[in-house]
Design an enzyme around this catalytic site. Structure first.
Site, PDB file in Angstrom:
ATOM      1  N   CYS A 243      26.561  20.197  67.835  1.00 43.60           N
ATOM      2  CA  CYS A 243      25.281  21.344  67.799  1.00 43.60           C
ATOM      3  C   CYS A 243      24.143  20.728  67.211  1.00 43.60           C
ATOM      4  O   CYS A 243      23.112  21.339  66.886  1.00 43.60           O
ATOM      5  CB  CYS A 243      25.834  22.495  67.228  1.00 43.60           C
ATOM      6  SG  CYS A 243      27.382  22.906  68.168  1.00 43.60           S
ATOM      7  N   HIS A 383      19.935  27.494  60.853  1.00 45.64           N
ATOM      8  CA  HIS A 383      21.136  27.271  62.009  1.00 45.64           C
ATOM      9  C   HIS A 383      21.892  28.401  62.354  1.00 45.64           C
ATOM     10  O   HIS A 383      22.193  28.733  63.180  1.00 45.64           O
ATOM     11  CB  HIS A 383      22.008  25.886  61.366  1.00 45.64           C
ATOM     12  CG  HIS A 383      23.054  25.602  62.225  1.00 45.64           C
ATOM     13  ND1 HIS A 383      22.897  25.022  63.482  1.00 45.64           N
ATOM     14  CD2 HIS A 383      24.337  25.342  62.105  1.00 45.64           C
ATOM     15  CE1 HIS A 383      23.847  24.677  64.206  1.00 45.64           C
ATOM     16  NE2 HIS A 383      24.960  25.126  63.453  1.00 45.64           N
ATOM     17  N   GLU A 394      24.884  27.180  54.330  1.00 45.68           N
ATOM     18  CA  GLU A 394      23.518  27.057  54.647  1.00 45.68           C
ATOM     19  C   GLU A 394      22.425  27.502  53.351  1.00 45.68           C
ATOM     20  O   GLU A 394      21.466  26.858  52.988  1.00 45.68           O
ATOM     21  CB  GLU A 394      22.836  27.272  56.034  1.00 45.68           C
ATOM     22  CG  GLU A 394      21.679  26.615  56.454  1.00 45.68           C
ATOM     23  CD  GLU A 394      21.289  27.120  57.829  1.00 45.68           C
ATOM     24  OE1 GLU A 394      20.307  26.711  58.263  1.00 45.68           O
ATOM     25  OE2 GLU A 394      22.006  28.029  58.499  1.00 45.68           O
ATOM     26  N   LYS A 414      19.615  32.626  66.905  1.00 48.37           N
ATOM     27  CA  LYS A 414      20.921  32.616  67.576  1.00 48.37           C
ATOM     28  C   LYS A 414      21.569  33.956  67.762  1.00 48.37           C
ATOM     29  O   LYS A 414      22.523  34.499  68.413  1.00 48.37           O
ATOM     30  CB  LYS A 414      22.138  31.831  66.952  1.00 48.37           C
ATOM     31  CG  LYS A 414      21.960  30.489  67.026  1.00 48.37           C
ATOM     32  CD  LYS A 414      22.941  29.526  66.231  1.00 48.37           C
ATOM     33  CE  LYS A 414      22.756  27.837  66.540  1.00 48.37           C
ATOM     34  NZ  LYS A 414      21.693  27.626  65.503  1.00 48.37           N
ATOM     35  N   HIS A 419      24.566  30.938  70.532  1.00 49.12           N
ATOM     36  CA  HIS A 419      24.493  29.512  69.981  1.00 49.12           C
ATOM     37  C   HIS A 419      24.711  28.434  71.156  1.00 49.12           C
ATOM     38  O   HIS A 419      25.715  28.211  71.872  1.00 49.12           O
ATOM     39  CB  HIS A 419      25.755  29.255  69.168  1.00 49.12           C
ATOM     40  CG  HIS A 419      25.599  27.690  68.410  1.00 49.12           C
ATOM     41  ND1 HIS A 419      24.822  26.812  68.851  1.00 49.12           N
ATOM     42  CD2 HIS A 419      26.544  27.077  67.609  1.00 49.12           C
ATOM     43  CE1 HIS A 419      24.975  25.745  67.850  1.00 49.12           C
ATOM     44  NE2 HIS A 419      25.981  25.927  67.377  1.00 49.12           N
ATOM     45  N   PHE A 478      29.789  19.577  64.310  1.00 46.70           N
ATOM     46  CA  PHE A 478      31.153  19.331  63.912  1.00 46.70           C
ATOM     47  C   PHE A 478      31.038  17.764  63.858  1.00 46.70           C
ATOM     48  O   PHE A 478      30.372  16.958  64.346  1.00 46.70           O
ATOM     49  CB  PHE A 478      32.085  19.405  65.199  1.00 46.70           C
ATOM     50  CG  PHE A 478      32.707  20.670  65.172  1.00 46.70           C
ATOM     51  CD1 PHE A 478      32.956  21.631  64.063  1.00 46.70           C
ATOM     52  CD2 PHE A 478      33.646  21.167  66.476  1.00 46.70           C
ATOM     53  CE1 PHE A 478      33.585  22.517  64.072  1.00 46.70           C
ATOM     54  CE2 PHE A 478      34.320  22.267  66.545  1.00 46.70           C
ATOM     55  CZ  PHE A 478      34.218  23.240  65.182  1.00 46.70           C
TER      56      PHE A 478
END
Length: 492
Positions: A243, A383, A394, A414, A419, A478
């Site tokens: 992502c 994010h 974050e 988002k 997402h 990831f």
């Protein structure tokens, strides 16, 4: 995305039991739980309190809380300055950039129940699914029927971006195409093409696998197909960092321009994973919201009642161009890319570092690359995936870098579109640039019960007028992949 990378971080614990029905088991990953107190390594700054850079000169910061702060001198060489001259997208709100941003400003949710396939037996039945998508005028009918949606979205977004930059076929044919490259990445690739190929193999044997199985599955095909259609012969490849993909592509594309290897780069991300394998896979990770009874309320970054992220899809592409080249051809300059950075937690497949060093370091490095002081930044497109651990981690990293957040606004795109995985950074870069050009920030919707640790203004539920001085856009993935890009209004 390590938990900090909430994008694909689970909001609950993987348990040591079979999650896939095949007898495999996963170890106990305690990093997927919310992090109560992140211990971050103190930032090393000069005695002035600002990030060290090699810039010899300084200028005064404007529109910020500390008007007397001196900031590093930004790049002046027009061949190394990178500007944005076009934007194109495919989204749950359609394929027009202005319509997309207006929907965001209105606080409209694009999340709904999935109807692309029968999801009635799935524990998660909601997503930011694109409907009524049309590639007419961009892809011929024969290829359109064959292509995986991932590549259809890429081609349409890429060509719309070129059109927006006044780089249609008639103009491109008069330019040196070896100086124009394409770098559009994807986290998952042609997932439908891959799944269909595996299904054909299992049910009918290898002879029934289509010859398009491999080409339309591999992740580099978006950049390749766009180049084939447009004749662009410059740097061409893809990046796949889950992502964080699109931001990695922007960063790499800008560096091709700065090094003199290209005049123009078509860069961004694309994704189309809302199909049984994609949804089922993320369900197995226990990463998704299960708020099926109220889909529009499911994606709720920083809200205490969040329960995971919501899958989205689409593509977001920017035309990045050297200022020198843009000015010579009389291009309309939308905004400026100041810099970026990529780092890795180097810690765990899904867990974040306990000290948050990967994310905070990435933000610092992006500001150093952009020659920007922290005090100049007054907007963060976060994010913010709506996961328990990722959202707070974050914020903690942001607060560690930006000592005074009183002038900063921070929102979560988002919350409305879900997402987009590999496409997320592309769509959010466009949202960030539209915030710069319009002076309006879209809201973070579903902010009903804000986490007390979130002390930064999240633009809750209603749009806000805000003159953006410098903006950053965060994307994490990831594997511990961290990426931050920096944009600002263009000033000659």
């Amino acid at each position: 995305m390590a938990s900090i990378a909430g994008s694909c971080s689970s909001s609950v614990l993987f348990r040591s039991r079979d999650i896939g029905g095949n007898g495999a088991s996963l170890p106990h990953y305690n990093g997927l739980r919310p992090l109560d107190n992140m211990q971050m390594t103190s930032l090393r700054t000069k005695s002035s309190g600002f990030i060290s850079t090699s810039a010899p000169k300084s200028r005064r910061v404007r529109a910020m809380a500390s008007p007397n702060v001196l900031a590093p001198q930004r790049e002046k060489d027009p061949k190394k300055r990178v500007v944005i001259t076009g934007m194109g997208l495919v989204s749950v709100f359609g394929s027009d950039v202005d319509t997309f941003y207006n929907k965001l400003l209105e606080g409209e949710s694009g999340i709904s129940l999935i109807d692309r396939f029968d999801a009635s037996t799935f524990s998660v039945r909601l997503a930011g699914q694109i409907r009524d998508f049309s590639s007419k005028g961009y892809i011929d009918g024969k290829n359109d029927r064959r292509l995986d949606d991932c590549w259809r979205y890429c081609l349409v977004a890429g060509k719309r971006a070129l059109d927006d930059a006044n780089l249609g076929s008639g103009v491109l044919d008069k330019m040196d195409k070896t100086r124009i490259g394409v770098l559009v990445g994807t986290g998952m690739g042609g997932l439908t093409a891959f799944s269909n190929g595996v299904e054909a193999l299992i049910q009918k044997g290898y002879k029934k696998i289509t010859p398009f199985f491999i080409p339309y599955s591999i992740t580099n095909m978006g950049s390749a197909l766009l180049a084939i259609d447009t004749g662009l012969m410059g740097p061409n490849y893809s990046i796949s960092t889950a992502c964080a993909t699109a931001n990695y592509c922007f960063y790499a594309a800008a560096n091709h321009i700065r090094r003199g290897e290209a005049d123009v780069m078509v860069a961004g991300g694309t994704e189309a994973a809302i199909m049984p394998t994609g949804v089922g896979g993320f369900i197995a990770c226990r990463a998704l919201s299960q708020r099926n009874e109220d889909p529009k309320k499911a994606s709720r970054p920083w809200d205490k009642d969040r329960d995971g992220f919501v899958m989205g899809e689409g593509a977001g592409v920017l035309i990045m161009e050297s200022l020198d080249h843009a000015m010579k051809r009389g291009a309309n300059i939308i905004a400026e890319y100041l810099g970026g950075a990529v780092t890795c937690d180097a810690h765990h497949m899904t867990d974040p570092r306990s000290d948050g060093l990967g994310v905070s370091t990435c933000i610092i490095k992006s500001l150093e690359d952009a020659k920007v002081s922290p005090e100049e930044v007054n907007y963060v497109n976060a994010h913010a995936t709506s996961t328990l651990a990722g959202d707070l981690a974050e914020v903690n990293a942001i607060k560690k870098v930006f000592k005074d957040t009183s002038e900063i606004k921070m929102n979560g795109t988002k919350s409305m579109i879900g997402h987009g995985l590999g496409a997320a950074g592309g769509l959010e870069a466009i949202a960030t640039i539209k915030a710069i050009t319009t002076g309006w920030l879209h809201p973070t919707i579903n902010q009903d019960n804000l986490e007390p640790d979130v002390t930064i203004d999240t633009v809750p539920n209603m749009k806000k007028q805000h003159e953006v001085n410098v903006a950053i856009s965060n994307s994490f993935g990831f594997g511990g992949h961290n990426s931050v890009v920096v944009f600002a209004p263009f000033a000659p």
